[in-house]
Design a protein around this motif. Sequence first.
Motif, mmCIF file in Angstrom:
data_model
loop_
_atom_site.group_PDB
_atom_site.id
_atom_site.type_symbol
_atom_site.label_atom_id
_atom_site.label_comp_id
_atom_site.label_asym_id
_atom_site.label_seq_id
_atom_site.Cartn_x
_atom_site.Cartn_y
_atom_site.Cartn_z
ATOM 1 N N PRO A 1 0.888 -1.190 0.040
ATOM 2 C CA PRO A 1 -0.049 0.019 0.090
ATOM 3 C C PRO A 1 0.836 1.290 -0.098
ATOM 4 C CG PRO A 1 -0.835 -1.567 1.478
ATOM 5 C CD PRO A 1 0.292 -2.272 0.930
ATOM 6 N N ALA A 2 2.169 1.194 0.746
ATOM 7 C CA ALA A 2 2.657 2.357 0.703
ATOM 8 C C ALA A 2 3.251 2.898 -0.617
ATOM 9 C CB ALA A 2 3.751 2.206 1.436
ATOM 10 N N GLY A 3 3.738 1.711 -1.408
ATOM 11 C CA GLY A 3 4.348 2.168 -2.719
ATOM 12 C C GLY A 3 3.260 2.414 -3.664
ATOM 13 N N GLU A 4 2.014 1.996 -3.470
ATOM 14 C CA GLU A 4 0.867 2.297 -4.396
ATOM 15 C C GLU A 4 0.557 3.671 -4.106
ATOM 16 O OE1 GLU A 4 -2.120 -0.648 -3.483
ATOM 17 O OE2 GLU A 4 -0.693 -1.937 -4.368
ATOM 18 N N ALA A 5 0.513 4.074 -2.729
ATOM 19 C CA ALA A 5 0.293 5.629 -2.451
ATOM 20 C C ALA A 5 1.065 6.581 -2.808
ATOM 21 C CB ALA A 5 0.185 5.851 -0.985
ATOM 22 N N LEU A 6 2.763 6.220 -2.959
ATOM 23 C CA LEU A 6 3.794 6.996 -3.388
ATOM 24 C C LEU A 6 3.512 6.964 -4.979
ATOM 25 C CD1 LEU A 6 6.591 5.803 -1.221
ATOM 26 C CD2 LEU A 6 5.711 8.191 -1.263
ATOM 27 N N LEU A 7 3.254 6.181 -5.594
ATOM 28 C CA LEU A 7 2.850 5.902 -7.026
ATOM 29 C C LEU A 7 1.887 6.916 -7.643
ATOM 30 C CD1 LEU A 7 4.582 4.823 -9.714
ATOM 31 C CD2 LEU A 7 2.703 3.067 -9.341
ATOM 32 N N ALA A 8 0.600 6.791 -6.541
ATOM 33 C CA ALA A 8 -0.643 7.568 -7.010
ATOM 34 C C ALA A 8 -0.158 9.063 -6.939
ATOM 35 C CB ALA A 8 -1.521 7.023 -6.173
ATOM 36 N N ALA B 1 2.685 8.898 2.365
ATOM 37 C CA ALA B 1 2.757 9.370 0.910
ATOM 38 C C ALA B 1 2.323 10.837 0.997
ATOM 39 C CB ALA B 1 1.947 8.493 -0.052
ATOM 40 N N ASP B 2 2.490 11.574 2.203
ATOM 41 C CA ASP B 2 2.145 13.051 2.181
ATOM 42 C C ASP B 2 3.144 13.756 0.976
ATOM 43 O OD1 ASP B 2 0.160 12.628 3.746
ATOM 44 O OD2 ASP B 2 1.448 13.023 5.644
ATOM 45 N N ALA B 3 4.237 13.685 1.126
ATOM 46 C CA ALA B 3 5.289 14.190 0.080
ATOM 47 C C ALA B 3 6.461 13.186 -0.165
ATOM 48 C CB ALA B 3 5.814 15.404 0.966
ATOM 49 N N LEU B 4 7.116 13.681 -1.248
ATOM 50 C CA LEU B 4 8.042 12.830 -1.926
ATOM 51 C C LEU B 4 8.945 13.688 -2.535
ATOM 52 C CD1 LEU B 4 9.052 10.118 -3.228
ATOM 53 C CD2 LEU B 4 7.596 10.560 -5.052
ATOM 54 N N LEU B 5 10.236 13.222 -2.440
ATOM 55 C CA LEU B 5 11.493 14.086 -2.932
ATOM 56 C C LEU B 5 12.441 12.905 -3.589
ATOM 57 C CD1 LEU B 5 13.365 16.556 -3.383
ATOM 58 C CD2 LEU B 5 14.506 16.022 -1.201
ATOM 59 N N LEU B 6 12.649 12.882 -4.705
ATOM 60 C CA LEU B 6 13.829 12.311 -5.393
ATOM 61 C C LEU B 6 14.617 13.348 -6.114
ATOM 62 C CD1 LEU B 6 11.697 9.514 -7.184
ATOM 63 C CD2 LEU B 6 13.214 9.264 -5.298
ATOM 64 N N THR B 7 16.031 12.980 -5.957
ATOM 65 C CA THR B 7 17.248 13.643 -6.264
ATOM 66 C C THR B 7 18.317 12.671 -6.835
ATOM 67 O OG1 THR B 7 18.553 13.912 -4.160
ATOM 68 C CG2 THR B 7 16.757 15.428 -4.593
ATOM 69 N N VAL C 1 17.221 17.832 -8.655
ATOM 70 C CA VAL C 1 16.018 17.373 -8.045
ATOM 71 C C VAL C 1 15.040 17.263 -9.122
ATOM 72 C CG1 VAL C 1 13.948 18.468 -6.721
ATOM 73 C CG2 VAL C 1 16.434 19.165 -6.346
ATOM 74 N N ASP C 2 14.640 15.738 -8.982
ATOM 75 C CA ASP C 2 13.773 15.039 -10.144
ATOM 76 C C ASP C 2 12.432 15.486 -9.839
ATOM 77 O OD1 ASP C 2 13.549 13.912 -12.690
ATOM 78 O OD2 ASP C 2 12.468 12.310 -11.273
ATOM 79 N N ARG C 3 12.014 15.298 -8.762
ATOM 80 C CA ARG C 3 10.575 15.546 -8.359
ATOM 81 C C ARG C 3 10.611 15.667 -6.821
ATOM 82 N NH1 ARG C 3 8.252 11.385 -11.327
ATOM 83 N NH2 ARG C 3 9.996 11.605 -12.788
ATOM 84 N N VAL C 4 9.696 16.754 -6.670
ATOM 85 C CA VAL C 4 9.159 17.022 -5.300
ATOM 86 C C VAL C 4 7.807 17.490 -5.440
ATOM 87 C CG1 VAL C 4 9.946 19.338 -5.443
ATOM 88 C CG2 VAL C 4 9.733 18.570 -3.185
ATOM 89 N N VAL C 5 6.976 16.604 -4.426
ATOM 90 C CA VAL C 5 5.473 16.801 -4.616
ATOM 91 C C VAL C 5 4.948 16.563 -3.279
ATOM 92 C CG1 VAL C 5 5.267 14.248 -5.328
ATOM 93 C CG2 VAL C 5 3.499 16.077 -5.914
ATOM 94 N N VAL C 6 3.933 17.227 -3.113
ATOM 95 C CA VAL C 6 3.086 17.129 -1.743
ATOM 96 C C VAL C 6 1.847 17.023 -2.061
ATOM 97 C CG1 VAL C 6 2.197 18.603 0.377
ATOM 98 C CG2 VAL C 6 4.825 18.661 -0.474
ATOM 99 N N THR C 7 1.005 15.875 -1.421
ATOM 100 C CA THR C 7 -0.317 15.602 -1.634
ATOM 101 C C THR C 7 -1.376 16.879 -1.358
ATOM 102 O OG1 THR C 7 -2.144 14.053 -1.279
ATOM 103 C CG2 THR C 7 -0.891 14.555 0.640
ATOM 104 N N ASP C 8 -2.152 17.025 -2.013
ATOM 105 C CA ASP C 8 -2.955 18.244 -1.703
ATOM 106 C C ASP C 8 -3.559 18.325 -0.514
ATOM 107 O OD1 ASP C 8 -2.986 18.759 -4.573
ATOM 108 O OD2 ASP C 8 -4.850 17.763 -5.073
ATOM 109 N N GLY C 9 -3.789 17.293 0.293
ATOM 110 C CA GLY C 9 -4.428 17.404 1.564
ATOM 111 C C GLY C 9 -3.393 17.832 2.734
ATOM 112 N N ALA C 10 -2.102 17.789 2.284
ATOM 113 C CA ALA C 10 -0.921 18.156 3.155
ATOM 114 C C ALA C 10 -0.187 19.619 2.846
ATOM 115 C CB ALA C 10 0.119 16.963 3.256
ATOM 116 N N ARG C 11 -0.839 20.207 1.809
ATOM 117 C CA ARG C 11 -0.244 21.364 1.335
ATOM 118 C C ARG C 11 -0.485 22.568 2.281
ATOM 119 N NH1 ARG C 11 -0.542 21.628 -4.801
ATOM 120 N NH2 ARG C 11 0.508 19.681 -5.255
ATOM 121 N N GLY C 12 0.567 23.390 2.644
ATOM 122 C CA GLY C 12 0.499 24.316 3.397
ATOM 123 C C GLY C 12 1.265 24.119 4.880
#
Length: 167
Positions: free
Chosen positions: A16-23, A56-62, A87-98
């Motif tokens: 489930p964690a991997g699925e959530a990060l991919l999503a 999977a609130d936030a992800l960073l890959l470098t 920095v290839d990708r940094v993303v925060v889920t909508d519910g965790a923004r701010g």
Amino acid sequence: MTDTITRLTAADLVGPAGEALLALNNAHAEELSWLEPARLAHLVSEAFVARRIGVADALLLTFDQAADYDSPNFLWFRERYPAFVYVDRVVVTDGARGRGLARRLYDDLFVAARLAGHERIVCEVNSDPPNPASEAFHAALGFVAVGTATIHGGKKTVTYLERTLAT
């Protein structure tokens, strides 16, 4: 919900964690690029720093300059700089923004890069289609434009950014 930054490993990509990060990534594919599970696993295995917050609130890959990575943006930097952290990708889920999660991930990256002897962090931000939130975020962190490119057969234009690290 925890805001603890944790190292992302291949084991985190199972279940489930991997699925959530991919999503999380794929919900923002326009800004980041779509990933299949095997591709995400490869990126994590090549990463200089791979971090997540929460499940999977936030992800960073470098990646550093030695990574086995074929992204045209990564390769643009490799052609121009002998050493860097991309920095290839940094993303925060909508519910965790701010909550400052992306800023915390970058602060963690800056520390890791300095400890490894790096002096430069680089990334790109979409300029067409535009991503004004990312542009403003990176400007606030001290990133400056160092180039532009049109990629993916003219479907996207990016601005390349750099931030030097104080030693």
